[in-house]
Design a protein around this motif. Structure first.
Motif, short mmCIF file in Angstrom:
data_model
loop_
_atom_site.label_atom_id
_atom_site.label_comp_id
_atom_site.label_asym_id
_atom_site.label_seq_id
_atom_site.Cartn_x
_atom_site.Cartn_y
_atom_site.Cartn_z
N TYR A 31 0.87 -1.25 -0.03
CA TYR A 31 -0.11 -0.09 -0.06
C TYR A 31 0.72 1.26 -0.01
O TYR A 31 0.56 2.22 -0.57
CB TYR A 31 -1.01 0.00 1.31
N LEU A 32 2.08 1.29 0.74
CA LEU A 32 2.74 2.58 0.67
C LEU A 32 3.53 2.62 -0.52
O LEU A 32 3.67 3.67 -0.90
CB LEU A 32 3.68 2.17 1.95
N ASP A 33 3.76 1.67 -1.10
CA ASP A 33 4.50 1.84 -2.41
C ASP A 33 3.82 2.16 -3.38
O ASP A 33 3.84 2.93 -4.32
CB ASP A 33 5.01 0.24 -2.69
N TYR A 34 2.40 1.75 -3.29
CA TYR A 34 1.17 2.38 -4.17
C TYR A 34 1.09 3.77 -4.06
O TYR A 34 1.03 4.59 -5.04
CB TYR A 34 -0.02 1.61 -4.12
N ILE A 35 1.16 4.21 -2.70
CA ILE A 35 0.68 5.70 -2.54
C ILE A 35 1.86 6.47 -2.91
O ILE A 35 1.75 7.44 -3.77
CB ILE A 35 0.61 5.91 -1.09
N LEU A 36 3.26 6.07 -2.83
CA LEU A 36 4.41 6.61 -3.23
C LEU A 36 4.36 6.91 -4.78
O LEU A 36 4.98 7.77 -5.64
CB LEU A 36 5.61 5.95 -2.78
N PHE A 37 3.78 5.59 -5.56
CA PHE A 37 3.90 5.71 -7.04
C PHE A 37 2.80 6.84 -7.36
O PHE A 37 3.31 7.79 -8.28
CB PHE A 37 3.38 4.18 -7.44
N GLN A 39 2.07 9.55 -5.90
CA GLN A 39 2.40 10.80 -5.32
C GLN A 39 3.59 11.19 -6.53
O GLN A 39 3.38 12.40 -7.11
CB GLN A 39 3.07 10.68 -4.12
N ARG A 40 4.44 10.19 -6.86
CA ARG A 40 5.62 10.58 -7.63
C ARG A 40 4.84 11.06 -9.38
O ARG A 40 5.47 11.81 -9.98
CB ARG A 40 6.53 9.29 -8.00
N GLU A 44 5.22 14.29 -11.43
CA GLU A 44 5.83 14.29 -12.71
C GLU A 44 4.93 14.95 -13.72
O GLU A 44 4.92 15.58 -14.51
CB GLU A 44 5.99 13.07 -13.13
N ALA A 45 3.70 14.70 -13.58
CA ALA A 45 2.47 15.15 -14.39
C ALA A 45 2.28 16.55 -14.16
O ALA A 45 2.29 17.33 -15.24
CB ALA A 45 1.30 14.63 -14.21
N ARG A 69 8.17 7.37 -17.75
CA ARG A 69 9.25 7.56 -16.75
C ARG A 69 8.95 7.15 -15.46
O ARG A 69 10.07 6.47 -14.65
CB ARG A 69 9.57 8.95 -16.63
N ILE A 70 7.95 7.08 -14.67
CA ILE A 70 7.80 6.71 -13.47
C ILE A 70 7.51 5.16 -13.29
O ILE A 70 8.26 4.65 -12.11
CB ILE A 70 6.34 7.08 -12.72
N LEU A 71 7.04 4.63 -14.44
CA LEU A 71 7.01 3.06 -14.26
C LEU A 71 8.46 2.48 -14.28
O LEU A 71 8.77 1.51 -13.69
CB LEU A 71 6.30 2.51 -15.56
#
Length: 76
Positions: A31-37, A39-40, A44-45, A69-71
């Motif tokens: 879940y935290l990784d998902y939230i960081l994704f 947010q990033r 970037e957008a 880029r984020i992926l």
């Protein structure tokens, strides 16, 4: 304390995709990784939209441009 996400539901989803034993807090880490994704991706957008002249809103094309880029960052 309010619950931010349904832990039991998330664990069921994870278990249905991976037939392995899960540690106690693996759902929290996912879940935290998902939230960081997210947010990033939003940052970037926003940066992508700021590069345009007179761009005041983040549009789908800005998100799509930032998504690749984020992926790449979150794959490894």
């Amino acid at each position: 304390m309010t619950q931010l996400f349904p832990r039991a539901t998330l664990k069921k989803i994870i278990k249905s995709h991976y037939n392995k034993a899960l540690t106690k807090n693996v759902d929290v880490m996912i879940y935290l990784d998902y939230i960081l994704f997210l947010q990033r991706l939003a940052e970037e957008a926003n940066a992508e939209a700021s590069q345009g002249i007179n761009e005041k809103k983040i549009e789908e094309r800005h998100i799509v441009a930032a998504l690749e880029r984020i992926l790449q960052e979150f794959q490894g």
